[in-house]
Scaffold this active site. Structure first.
Site, mmCIF file in Angstrom:
data_model
loop_
_atom_site.group_PDB
_atom_site.id
_atom_site.type_symbol
_atom_site.label_atom_id
_atom_site.label_comp_id
_atom_site.label_asym_id
_atom_site.label_seq_id
_atom_site.Cartn_x
_atom_site.Cartn_y
_atom_site.Cartn_z
ATOM 1 N N GLU A 160 0.841 -1.211 0.000
ATOM 2 C CA GLU A 160 0.000 0.000 0.000
ATOM 3 C C GLU A 160 0.869 1.250 0.000
ATOM 4 O O GLU A 160 1.994 1.233 0.495
ATOM 5 C CB GLU A 160 -0.882 0.009 1.259
ATOM 6 N N ASP A 161 0.333 2.323 -0.527
ATOM 7 C CA ASP A 161 1.028 3.607 -0.471
ATOM 8 C C ASP A 161 0.866 4.243 0.907
ATOM 9 O O ASP A 161 1.821 4.706 1.517
ATOM 10 C CB ASP A 161 0.522 4.562 -1.561
ATOM 11 N N ASP A 174 -4.735 5.149 6.011
ATOM 12 C CA ASP A 174 -5.386 6.311 6.621
ATOM 13 C C ASP A 174 -6.417 5.797 7.635
ATOM 14 O O ASP A 174 -6.089 5.552 8.792
ATOM 15 C CB ASP A 174 -6.014 7.124 5.477
ATOM 16 N N LYS A 204 -0.761 7.062 8.565
ATOM 17 C CA LYS A 204 -1.137 8.292 9.272
ATOM 18 C C LYS A 204 -1.368 7.974 10.743
ATOM 19 O O LYS A 204 -2.178 7.105 11.083
ATOM 20 C CB LYS A 204 -2.380 8.912 8.647
ATOM 21 N N PHE A 249 -3.015 15.787 4.596
ATOM 22 C CA PHE A 249 -3.058 15.247 3.241
ATOM 23 C C PHE A 249 -1.684 15.336 2.565
ATOM 24 O O PHE A 249 -1.005 16.358 2.654
ATOM 25 C CB PHE A 249 -4.094 16.009 2.415
ATOM 26 N N ARG A 261 1.163 12.234 -9.063
ATOM 27 C CA ARG A 261 1.737 10.949 -8.642
ATOM 28 C C ARG A 261 3.209 10.850 -9.033
ATOM 29 O O ARG A 261 3.960 10.083 -8.453
ATOM 30 C CB ARG A 261 0.993 9.790 -9.301
HETATM 31 P P1 IMP Z 1 -7.894 4.079 4.046
HETATM 32 O O1 IMP Z 1 -8.825 2.998 3.570
HETATM 33 O O2 IMP Z 1 -8.629 5.216 4.679
HETATM 34 O O3 IMP Z 1 -6.781 3.573 4.906
HETATM 35 O O4 IMP Z 1 -7.340 4.771 2.749
HETATM 36 C C1 IMP Z 1 -6.251 4.327 2.090
HETATM 37 C C2 IMP Z 1 -6.195 4.916 0.700
HETATM 38 O O5 IMP Z 1 -6.674 6.274 0.630
HETATM 39 C C3 IMP Z 1 -4.760 4.998 0.276
HETATM 40 O O6 IMP Z 1 -4.366 3.811 -0.337
HETATM 41 C C4 IMP Z 1 -4.731 6.190 -0.657
HETATM 42 O O7 IMP Z 1 -5.015 5.770 -1.963
HETATM 43 C C5 IMP Z 1 -5.825 7.101 -0.138
HETATM 44 N N1 IMP Z 1 -5.267 8.167 0.728
HETATM 45 C C6 IMP Z 1 -5.339 8.245 2.070
HETATM 46 N N2 IMP Z 1 -4.729 9.345 2.544
HETATM 47 C C7 IMP Z 1 -4.225 9.978 1.456
HETATM 48 C C8 IMP Z 1 -3.447 11.189 1.293
HETATM 49 O O8 IMP Z 1 -3.074 11.918 2.238
HETATM 50 N N3 IMP Z 1 -3.109 11.500 0.013
HETATM 51 C C9 IMP Z 1 -3.486 10.750 -1.064
HETATM 52 N N4 IMP Z 1 -4.188 9.622 -0.952
HETATM 53 C C10 IMP Z 1 -4.567 9.235 0.295
HETATM 54 MG MG MG Z 2 -3.988 3.412 -2.245
#
Ligand code: IMP
Ligand code: MG
Length: 201
Positions: A111-112, A115, A143, A164, A177
């Site tokens: 994963e990148d 959050d 995060k 963000f 990106r």
């Molecule tokens: P989660 O399901 O809330 O953990 O979201 C994860 C996904 O949301 C990541 O894989 C990203 O693609 C996107 N995401 C979450 N935070 C950011 C951010 O600060 N910048 C860009 N993409 C984000």
């Molecule tokens: Mg992602």
């Protein structure tokens, strides 16, 4: 203008949003080398399959596997929880399913950023149903204190504050990106700007 300057400026402006470098290209690459060493050691003699979560994880996955000293395979999935905005809708849909049969494989999801953790939670359930030999998660960014679910990320690149970020695979409305560093949204502190005004007056 050189290639470096185009893709790693100090600040990035998108409309009225200002972003500043949080993690440099060099810091990213050094940390990836450490993560790759750790994974290579733990998976010695095995051939893990790295499942990249499109689109954000492609740069990280590409750099990570190039630093491994073990054999590996790759696959990709695409899920969506965000649409094109900066706040998660909380609802996850599968846009592109796995191509590989993960049964009996050592799977590492790439994963990148984590959050809310909802994406990871969704993927864990989905992959465990496929009966892999093992399942681990690696995320370049996490995060701090945001996760709404109980989760374990086995390998974390950097813990960051809840602001963000863009660059190195992470997008704002599908763009940026290709930046080589990671940039954080600069949120003006209203108390500071007030002081500044008083100073000027
Ligand atoms: P989660 O399901 O809330 O953990 O979201 C994860 C996904 O949301 C990541 O894989 C990203 O693609 C996107 N995401 C979450 N935070 C950011 C951010 O600060 N910048 C860009 N993409 C984000
Ligand atoms: Mg992602």
């Amino acid at each position: 203008m050189s290639y470096e300057m185009i893709n790693s400026p100090e600040t990035v402006q998108i409309d009225d949003l200002k972003f500043r470098v949080l993690i440099s290209e060099k810091q990213i690459q050094n940390r990836i080398r450490e993560l790759a060493d750790e994974i290579s050691q733990e998976y010695g003699g095995k051939v893990p399959i790295f499942v990249g979560v499109l689109n954000g994880a492609i740069l990280f996955l590409a750099d990570l596997i190039r630093q491994l000293s073990i054999e590996s395979e790759i696959d990709f999935i695409k899920i969506s929880s965000y649409g094109d905005e900066r706040i998660s809708s909380g609802e996850i849909t599968m846009i592109k399913d796995f191509s590989a049969d993960l049964r009996g494989h050592d799977v590492i999801v790439v994963e990148d950023i984590v959050d809310s953790g909802l994406s990871i939670q969704y993927l864990r359930r989905k992959i465990l149903n496929m009966k892999p030999a093992s399942l681990k998660f690696v995320s370049l960014l996490v995060k701090r204190g945001v996760a709404k679910v109980d989760l374990t990320i086995d390998y974390v690149g950097f813990e960051i504050e809840n602001k963000f970020v863009i660059g190195y695979g992470l997008d704002y409305r599908q763009q940026k990106r290709n930046l080589r560093a990671i940039y954080q949204l600069v949120i003006d502190d209203p108390t500071r700007s007030k002081t500044a005004h008083r100073d000027e007056a």
